[in-house]
Design an enzyme around this catalytic site. Structure first.
Site, PDB file in Angstrom:
ATOM      1  CD  GLU A 110      27.779 100.643 -19.460  1.00 56.56           C
ATOM      2  OE1 GLU A 110      27.789 100.090 -18.351  1.00 56.56           O
ATOM      3  OE2 GLU A 110      28.802 101.023 -20.043  1.00 56.56           O
ATOM      4  CB  CYS A 146      34.833  96.528 -17.632  1.00 56.38           C
ATOM      5  SG  CYS A 146      33.697  97.199 -18.837  1.00 56.38           S
TER       6      CYS A 146
END
Lengths: 643, 643
Positions: B314, B410
């Protein structure tokens, strides 16, 4: 079955392929022999030959002085090297090389068990676990490569020892899977095509039967790998046994319509299937092969003939997904596509199969090897971005320069055996006709079939003129000659003794069958105009772009010829492109292309609202296969096109 | 320290952001509350609130009736939700919502240990392992989010219970790392910026000290994670402890010059660093922040304000590596870039920081949420290829439609808290000046500082006219007003009561400080021309292409408006682009752009040598944030440009 190939009968003369023949013999084979024997400094260790030594030691003494090292399929590297050496010996005798081959074959024989079993990984590291992990352990894959090598060695040298060794192994496999009825099929196909070669070489029906068995059971029980894992409880790599696409076992092979999974496995399987369709005239198998081949070449193939877009799983991904900078495009996969296309050509005698062989050969496969024969690409990207290629996490595989060797060294010896056997792809015979598929200078001995020899002289791929001369044994020879006219040429001018002869091209071949004497010269002149190539718009990476090609060669722009930068280049739509004279000293002899284009001026900032300024420029392009021979360097095949 | 933000003092009026305020309050917060309580059918399970219940039960009874479920940082989802709810309550009181928040806070209090420690993963699942895996276990990260929520809840509602709970946790952390001298720093930064918020809210110097401690020790011992792993011998995910780029700990923070590793971690860290630089006036820290911000926005940011190019980790990858279809471009990372830019704006009062806040906000962050507030993107690609996006192995992350929820959730609550707190980014005060950074209709109460209120009325981002009116408490108010003039506008026309006033723009802000009465109307008129944007040529994915933007909005072409296909579209170089009237019923209200372009005709075969035919066409474009609201659909931001 016809005598499809003319093993050892086509001697390559000096020229483009003559250089490669010499290179393989003088550099690649010795270099790879050093690599397999761990004699190259700074290269990844192979340990391949040492594994055979240890296996032999263990069989002789019951003990081993070292440990197995390398991939589970390390044996196959020796096999491919031996196979390449065999083809090289067929081109030109070399007693010293042959002696070393014989020594290695002796060692292989010593590593064979009494019952015929032969695999150093299992002998040294995992005795007692034979055939319990077909999914990962590559036993059948290694056996396949060893069989291929043994067949080639027998055919090229006439020596049968290796063939006998591998027949014993094939018999062992037959006993296990046919007589004793063991379940399963290989995780990595290869045995199928190898057994077909062994069958053609020995005429032993059981080998054909065994090959067909592996083809026919594949994917029927698509849970086999998962069941095997659950039952035997061991793993080489912890592979997911329920990914049925990876190893093409989600369905019986005749039901498969799209190429999926690990690209090398796929095309090796399809090659075996096409061999089987040829030998059995099984129409459903032939249809499946054609459907899969159409899917690959119509939706999943790079313009370089490379296949397998994704590093993840070294795999096919989805139709029209052909990223250039992150391409996996493994050298071995392009080689496998040549195998598959070659077998489809035997099956259907359609020039489109020869077109794909040629595309993959002259572009992806040749790019897999440094021009000096000592470094190799596993991955063949179509765009190289220094600072990103080989460095970004997404680009770790897409190296911008060729390494010396690989821990997983499937590609270098595979390229060596393909290049050294290129004569076998240039010519074949089916239905009594003689097919010339690739243009290579040399002499074909067809005294048995057609009472004479045919000599080809050409500067191809850098010239479109191919000259055929004949040497009949008795004044005149009747040759049913079919010459491949590549689709890119849009026809050809064919002359007999200077005079154009009308000649229909059917299914990509010009029929120039006739009676020829030693006085006859047949010439084929192909259209070597520089061409622009456009990809289907569904290939998102290539929209708005064009590639440049000439003859069988796809070209690329490299920084070394273009002031260090290629990303600011665009091709002028409809612009001219000039082919240079042959440059014998550049990149081992190439012709460059100078294309009219633009250079976009650098802007300020990452995102600018100022319309970019473009100035006229000349883009220098080189054949794709020659890229990466001048150090770290940006490179691009697909270039934006502007009016 | 100045009163940087005006928490609760800017009430958003109806309009673009009014709709989002209502949406967050009426849909997003209730929806996410349902998700956290596992009440949404067909969505990934959260178990977040249940984890708190079990932790409370265990502290009460010594036993637990269930097992911890979810990510190791599952607590943070509740924190982000509470923080979003707090901002929403600041916009508009809602006793029922506030009651439910208070209930959750009571539960959180019950899940807190006597010694102040609070983390359900460790309470329920790993008691005894506190602080032994800073690398992976996200204790400090969760604490940070809980602290942020507690500060927001105190500031927005005046209620201190949650703040007291989190001060106890912060004290516990202080004791462990400062008083007892425990080594280490968090694997996922967040505590740094949270402690700075807590310090600003409480004026407790120890919290600033603790934040500075974590910033200063980071990367000094760059082997800390590896040593911790070796010593404590447990792992949450088996992360590589020696990848020092991933968590930005390869070097002390002041030595870092390029944004690397996990993008969210990076920008959360840099935000804390910028907070610290602001509070301490540490020039070397400020320089490091500026260098990192310049690297991100100058070399590693998408035109949408998204950051983090690669799914792998990521993460940031390499300068100029900005692929469109495989972009990771996480919503949370763009939110973090807004945090970082917001703090840099406090530090340097330069409009370029507001420009990036606006770019990330109006494009990447808003795209992260379905227009109806019930579905969310984690990943925000700039090109969507149906059949490939979300399906090819390389594109599994790049979903073409928004899912309902994520196991790792998230982004949705992060988007909710950012959107509901947007008022705090619109205005700030430093050095006695009042900065208006974002154009949002509403009323700012600055009675304390400037004796009156300022009301903004605008149809921004769909109109460039922004109107300011004043309501002084005593006839006239002296306002040192600095209005951000976005760089894309190339200046602005500023009028006072209809009459243009000369106004220098310095560092991206127009100084319109003056004495204003209730009769005054100040207008700012921005240049809302449709613009083409060009990327630096080192961005290989965008060469030969342009993007289209208008005001702060980046536009895209979606299949739904373009006969199902966008890959055959190209923009006409220098071609016109017409902005539609505002369409209140389309995609919750947008203005479309109709750009002159070409449609390339489909060709035959994967590779064709026929020059493609292009016919004139009108390309319909919509704001990028509104893409993916009409089902599976191709989409493209960067479009080839042709003359």
């Amino acid at each position: 079955m016809g005598d499809l190939k003319f093993v050892g009968k086509f001697k390559i003369a000096e020229g483009f392929w003559g250089r490669y023949s010499r290179l393989v013999k003088d550099v690649v084979l010795p270099y790879q022999e050093d690599a397999l024997n761990d004699r190259i400094e700074g290269a990844e260790k192979s340990h391949c030959i040492e594994n055979f030594r240890m296996a032999a030691e263990k069989l002789r003494t019951g003990k081993c002085s070292g440990e197995f090292y390398g991939m589970v399929f390390q044996d196959s590297d020796a096999a491919k090297w031996l196979e390449g050496a065999a083809y090289s010996l067929a081109q030109k005798p070399d007693p010293e090389l042959e002696r070393r081959c014989d020594e290695l074959i002796d060692l292989i024989g010593e590593a064979q068990h009494e019952d015929g079993y032969l695999n150093t990984y299992f002998t040294v590291k995992e005795p007692g676990r034979r055939w319990t992990n077909l999914h990962e352990a590559h036993e059948l894959y290694c056996a396949g490569h060893m069989i291929e090598a043994a067949v080639a060695y027998a055919e090229c040298t006439g020596k049968k020892k290796f063939l006998t060794i591998m027949c014993r192994m094939a018999d062992h496999i037959y006993k296990h899977f046919i007589e004793e009825g063991a379940e399963g099929y290989p995780g990595h196909p290869e045995i199928e095509l190898a057994l077909m070669r062994l069958y053609r070489c020995t005429n032993e029906e059981r080998y054909k039967e065994l090959s067909l068995h592996f083809i026919n059971v594949r994917g029927v029980n698509s849970d086999y790998f998962a069941q095997e894992k659950q039952k035997n409880k061991w793993s080489v790599w912890g592979s997911l046994a329920d990914d049925k696409e990876y190893a093409q076992n989600s369905a019986p092979v005749r039901m498969q319509t799209k190429a999926v999974g690990h690209a090398v496995r796929a095309v090796y399987l399809y090659t075996g299937m096409a061999d089987a369709a040829y030998e059995t005239k099984d129409a459903s198998l032939k249809d499946a092969c054609r459907t899969l081949w159409n899917n690959i070449t119509g939706c999943q193939m790079y313009v370089t003939g490379a296949i397998g877009s994704a590093y993840e799983g070294e795999a096919f991904t989805k139709d029209y997904h052909l990223p250039n900078d992150t391409a996996y495009a493994e050298t071995c996969a392009a080689i496998g596509l040549i195998f598959f296309s070659n077998r489809m050509l035997y099956l259907e005698r359609d020039g489109r199969y020869a077109d794909v062989m040629e595309r993959a050969l002259y572009n992806c496969v040749l790019a897999g090897m440094q021009l000096d024969g000592t470094r190799f690409f596993y991955v063949n990207p179509l765009e190289v971005l220094p600072g990103i290629s080989g460095e970004a996490k997404t680009h770790r595989h897409a190296l911008p320069v060729r390494p010396k060797w690989f821990a997983c060294a499937c590609c270098p010896p595979n390229a060596a055996r393909l290049i050294s056997s290129i004569a076998d792809y240039a010519w074949h015979e089916t239905d009594g006709k003689l097919f010339n598929n690739l243009f290579i200078s040399g002499t074909l001995d067809v005294r048995e079939a057609f009472q004479g020899t045919v000599t080809v002289q050409t500067a191809y791929p850098y010239d479109g003129l191919v000259e055929y001369r004949f040497a009949p044994q008795d004044g005149v020879m009747s040759v049913p000659l079919m010459i491949h006219i590549p689709a890119w040429s849009h026809g050809a001018v064919i002359r007999r003794n200077g005079e154009e002869i009308p000649c229909e091209i059917r299914s990509g071949y010009a029929d120039v069958s006739g009676d020829y004497t030693a006085a006859d010269v047949l010439t084929v002149e192909l259209d070597m105009s520089v061409r622009r190539v456009y990809a289907d718009s569904r290939v998102a990476a290539d929209t708005g772009k064009a590639a440049v090609a000439c003859g069988p060669l796809v070209y690329c722009a490299e920084g070394a010829d273009n002031e260090g930068d290629v990303l600011t280049l665009s091709l002028k739509e409809g612009g001219s492109a000039v082919l240079s004279d042959f440059m014998p000293d550049k990149l081992c002899g190439i012709r460059e292309i100078y294309a009219e284009g633009y250079r976009t001026q650098e802007q300020e900032g990452l995102y600018s609202e100022k319309a970019p300024q473009h100035t006229d420029c000349r883009i220098t392009m080189i054949p794709y296969y020659a890229w990466g021979n001048r150090g770290l360097n940006p490179m691009r095949v697909w270039i934006p096109e502007r009016r």
